[in-house]
Every structure is written in C-alpha cells, then in structure tokens.
Design an enzyme around this catalytic site. Sequence first.
Site, PDB file in Angstrom:
ATOM      1  CG  HIS A  64      -6.014 -10.348 -16.730  1.00 14.47           C
ATOM      2  ND1 HIS A  64      -6.295 -11.017 -17.901  1.00 14.47           N
ATOM      3  CD2 HIS A  64      -7.209  -9.922 -16.245  1.00 14.47           C
ATOM      4  CE1 HIS A  64      -7.599 -11.004 -18.117  1.00 14.47           C
ATOM      5  NE2 HIS A  64      -8.174 -10.339 -17.132  1.00 14.47           N
ATOM      6  CD  GLU A 110      -2.748   1.534   0.279  1.00 16.27           C
ATOM      7  OE1 GLU A 110      -3.283   2.663   0.231  1.00 16.27           O
ATOM      8  OE2 GLU A 110      -2.994   0.631  -0.551  1.00 16.27           O
ATOM      9  CG  HIS A 157     -14.643 -10.160 -16.830  1.00 17.18           C
ATOM     10  ND1 HIS A 157     -14.398  -8.933 -17.409  1.00 17.18           N
ATOM     11  CD2 HIS A 157     -13.433 -10.806 -16.792  1.00 17.18           C
ATOM     12  CE1 HIS A 157     -13.112  -8.824 -17.694  1.00 17.18           C
ATOM     13  NE2 HIS A 157     -12.507  -9.945 -17.344  1.00 17.18           N
TER      14      HIS A 157
END
Length: 299
Positions: free
Chosen positions: A276, A58, A214
């Site tokens: 991806h 993060e 999807h």
Amino acid sequence: MYKNLKIVALITTIAMVFVQVGGALVTKTGSADGCGDSWPLCHGKLIPSDWPIETIIEIAHRGVSGIAIILLAILCIMALRQIPEKRETKFLVAVSFGFIIIQSLIGAAAVVGIWEGDFVLAAHFGISLICFAAVFLLTLLVFEVDLKFDATKLQVGSFLRYNTIFLTIYIYFVVYSGALVRHTDSSLACLSWPHCKPGHIMPTNFYEAVQMGHRALAGLAIIWVFLIMIHAIRHYSQYRVLHYGWIIAFILIILQMITGLLSVFTMVNIFIALLHALFITLLFGLLCYFIMLLSRTKS
C-alpha cells in the site's frame, strides 16, 4: 555516458524506496519505540543488549536511512559536477538533500520526544515522499528519460496541465490522511467496506472519521485519475509518455485501492500494508515526473 552516475542514481533511488517502505513498517509494527527514547544510540547503547523484533526493525530503518543519506550526498555531488547544464539539476539536488535531512531530524525528534502528536507525526511520511520524488526525478534526468520522450516537443492543453498539477497536490493530502490513519491507530476502526459499519454511512467516533475521511479522499482521487486517463487517451495518443503514463497511473491507484481494501479484510497484514505504501510512493513519483515534463512543454 554517465555510467558511474547512473549506477549511483539507481542505487540511491532503490535505497529511498526502502526508506519509504521501512518507515511504513516501523509505524505498522509499532516499532517507533524499538530503541526507547535514545537517538542515534539504541537504548543508550551503540549495540543494545536485547534484540526484540521492534528493536531490529527500528535499527534497520535507521541504518537504511543513514545509508540513503550518504548515497544521496554522493549523488548530489556527482550530479552537480556532471549534469549542471540540465535546468532541474540544482533544484532537485537542493530539494532531495534538504528534505532527507528534515526527514531525519523529524524522526530523531519524534524518538526523543520533541516532535509529538499524531497530526504532526503523520507529516513525516509526506516529507520523505517529497524527498523520494526529487531523487526519482534526478535519476530520470541522469538516464535522460526526458530526452527519449522528446519532452520539449510535447504540446499540452490547459485541462491536462492544470489537472495534473492540482491532482498531484491533492494526492499529497490523500497521503497525509493515510499516514494519519496509521498514526492514530485507525486502521481497523472500520472493519467493513466501503462503509464503516453495515447500515451506517456516517462515522460515529474520531477513529471512524479518520478512516472514512481517508477512504472518501482516496475515492475521489481514483475518479480524478480515471477522468484524466480517458482525456489523455483521447487527446494525446500521439505522445507515448502521456498515453501510457496515465494508464500506468490509473493502474497504480487501483492497486493502491485494492491493497487498502485488503488491509481491512486481512486485519492489516504487514505485506499488504507495505505494498500500500509502495504503490502510492510510485504514483506520486510518476505524477511529479508528469509535472517536470509539463514544465518543458508548449501550451
């Protein structure tokens, strides 16, 4: 010519790629709460006392995003000063900087709990995708790629023109559906391919519906890109940018399909998942470049 501008543009584009992939990494690893509900601090501190992997991911994503904002601000200023005569410069500067600010604000709002909901958070990747595309096109302008392909001399028919525009819009919705898969934790809702379960074509719950939705949208996109590629090869072989550009677009969407398939069979391997995200980012940037070329062409 424009040596310093080209260097800044190239570095900024690379930084934006890392922002895109980093955002996917945060979501895939569940690191969105790596700094708790504190922003821009982490767990209420400038330097947190504990450093689990989620916190590291993060903080790294926030750092890269911050650097990207600074680089983009420099790029925008330099572009406005050095290439103000190019017709798309002001528009791309406004879109790129505007959307990276929106992207950052949404990320911050999600951390502190103001911006919540899977359907809402899924829009975050799409917003950053628009920002990347604008930076990518601005970089191509700086390198004068459009002039190398004699964009003003291209003559494009209505079929290719409108299909390129509508496909790009459609791909954006495919991207949103993919982000929705991640944010709703539907990545492993279907452990077989192409159907969700052997002998079951239709989904049986919400998570399967998100995953299969999807897949259906992505499948149509592959067919659409293939048909446009065949059309471009048959009718625009004299234009390298269209002939080879659409071949590259088809390769990218096939790689996107393969990595999506492998994500299922590898139980969402992080490396595969990041590829991806990378392939769809590059494909969307390429489609936006086609649209920029079409805006300069003759009908």
